[in-house]
Structures are given as C-alpha cells and as structure tokens.
Write an enzyme that holds these catalytic residues in place. Sequence first.
Site, PDB file in Angstrom:
ATOM      1  N   ARG A 216       1.308  -1.013  -1.568  1.00 20.31           N
ATOM      2  CA  ARG A 216       1.394  -1.077   0.128  1.00 20.31           C
ATOM      3  C   ARG A 216       3.065  -1.369   0.471  1.00 20.31           C
ATOM      4  NH1 ARG A 216      -2.019  -6.146   2.038  1.00 20.31           N
ATOM      5  NH2 ARG A 216      -1.121  -5.505   4.023  1.00 20.31           N
ATOM      6  N   CYS A 277       4.463 -10.860   4.814  1.00 21.13           N
ATOM      7  CA  CYS A 277       3.368 -10.200   4.250  1.00 21.13           C
ATOM      8  C   CYS A 277       2.741  -9.321   5.099  1.00 21.13           C
ATOM      9  CB  CYS A 277       2.399 -11.332   3.663  1.00 21.13           C
ATOM     10  SG  CYS A 277       1.805 -12.226   4.924  1.00 21.13           S
TER      11      CYS A 277
END
Length: 335
Positions: A216, A277
């Site tokens: 990611r 995040c």
Amino acid sequence: MISARSRLLRHLVPSRGWFWNKWKLNSKLKADTLIDVQTLNDLINAKYKNLRLLDTAYYMPADERKGPSEYKKETIPGSVFFDIDEVADHSFGLPHMMPTTEEFTRHMKALQLHKNDLIVCFDHIGIFSSPRAWYTLETFGCPNVKVLNGGLEAWKKANMPVAPGDLKQFPENSGSFDFVRKDSNILSMSQVNALIPKLRSKDVSHYVLDARGAERFSGKVAEPRKGLRSGCIEGSINVPFYDLLTEDSVRMKTVPELKQLFKDKGIDYSKPITASCGSGLTACIILLALRRVGATNLSLYDGSWTCLLYTSPSPRDLSTSRMPSSACKKKKKKK
C-alpha cells in the site's frame, strides 16, 4: 497468653506485605506503557484504586464483526466500551477523527472515566485498536493510561475470566472531567504539507512514519477505501505496524527489539516524529512503540491517507495537492 509484642507483629506483618505488593505493582506500572496480563490481574485482585478497564474492540469496515457486538459477547469483567468511531469529530465525514474537547468530555462523563483514573485499554485482536484509545486519552491529558499487551486474546489464553459486556451509561458522580486537548499531539494536512520540502530533501529534522503495509505504501495495490488513490507521502518512511508486533501479531515486541528496528530504519527518535496510516488508527501503534523506547516529541497525522479523498489526484506528492485549512475539509452543515 499472647504477648503485646506478638500482637504488634501480627498487626505489622500483613501491613508490610500489603505495602510491598502495592510498591511492586506501582513499580511495574511506571516501567512501561504496556501492562501484561498477570499485572492487570494482580491490580484487579488488589482492588486497585481508580482502576478502569476500557474495551476498545474495533474491526476494519470489511469485517463482519463489529466492536460493540463483540464487546457484548465477551470482555474482561468490569470493563466499559470505548467506541473509537463514536468518540470522534464527525464533522469531517471521516472515521475516528480526534474529537473536540466538548465531544470527548461528553463521552467520558457517560462512561464515568475521570482524568486521573488508572485506565487500561485493550482490544480483542491483540495490539490493534487499543493504541488509538491510549493516544486519544493521552491527547486529552490523562496521565495514567496503559495498553494491555496481547489484549483480550492474551487474557483468554491465560485462562482469565471473561463475561458479557454491558453498553449501559453510568449515572454521573464526582471526579475530574477537566479535559483539555493537546493540539500539538495532532498534525493537520496543511501542517504535513509544510513538511514536504524537508522530507523531499531528506532533511532528518522531522520524520513521517507510515504504518501501512509495504504494498500500500509503494502504491502497488489499491487502497481499501473506494475512491482513495494509492501511494505515500513523499519522503515518509514505511514502518508497517505488524513489524512492531510478535509473529502471532498479538503482543508488541520488546523494547530492545523495537530500538533495533528503528535503528535499522535510520530513525533518530530524539527528533520530532509524526505517524500516519490509512485513517489514523494503526499509526498509533507506531506512536506506542516510540513512546516505549523513550521518544517524546510525537504527533499523529489525523485522518492520515484518507484525507486525500479531498485532494487532487497526484499519487505520491502531497505538495501538489489542494490543501484545506484544517486536517480535512469539514462537511457543510445543512441549513
């Protein structure tokens, strides 16, 4: 006939034992932000004053399990439920943004959590959502907050008792609800944007650490949230949250292991560090690990990568995005 000396000794020895046990418990509490299962059980058995247990069960949106329902199924007896998505500022249209002081205080009064309580946060997975609750409480000035290492999973493996949770609210009583939000604990998108030139030039006066997985972070896979582009903040460092945990992902690694991990990443944790995040949840696992190794100048990028739902489609560079004045654009209130 029992002498006066014997009667005195009988009185003093239990007292000395009580003080000794309390001293040992206090020493353990001061030693680490984490608390282990045995120490928590000792605190419960000792009826430790102002001990409060906070079940922070949380699951990703795609998971069929939901925090409140899992709490109602089983929890540590005596715990109350801290709903991470509810104890939040909903005006942004994003999940679990840091609440305002007024919103936070309202929830704390409902749960009867006082500022100076000894609060132990735990989740049902291990170390996942509990660090977010820990960081939220710390942001509002609670000085005695711990995270149960291993959470409910470790508690059950140690054959400790569980019971169904009760989502009731408590009648208000006396105690300190004098919460004030420490805004320096939180960075907005515009503040992160201002760091981009330093990050791009490899200036190590401020770090941004990203807790998402490597694929990611690198943009090789799509983000789980629909419409959210892939990539990372330019110049940030990838520290996947699961690298901070043991192989079973239940407990956090030891302090020496964490120190070595940050050293291998080239991170000087005496410098300011911001954690990011997907939405501001697992970034707090990084913050917890950093606190355990002695870092003090820490902040959370509130909203994190999800904030980019509101910016232009540059996949890796926040500096080319259109920045709202606050962390993310707030939803317009309907007239």
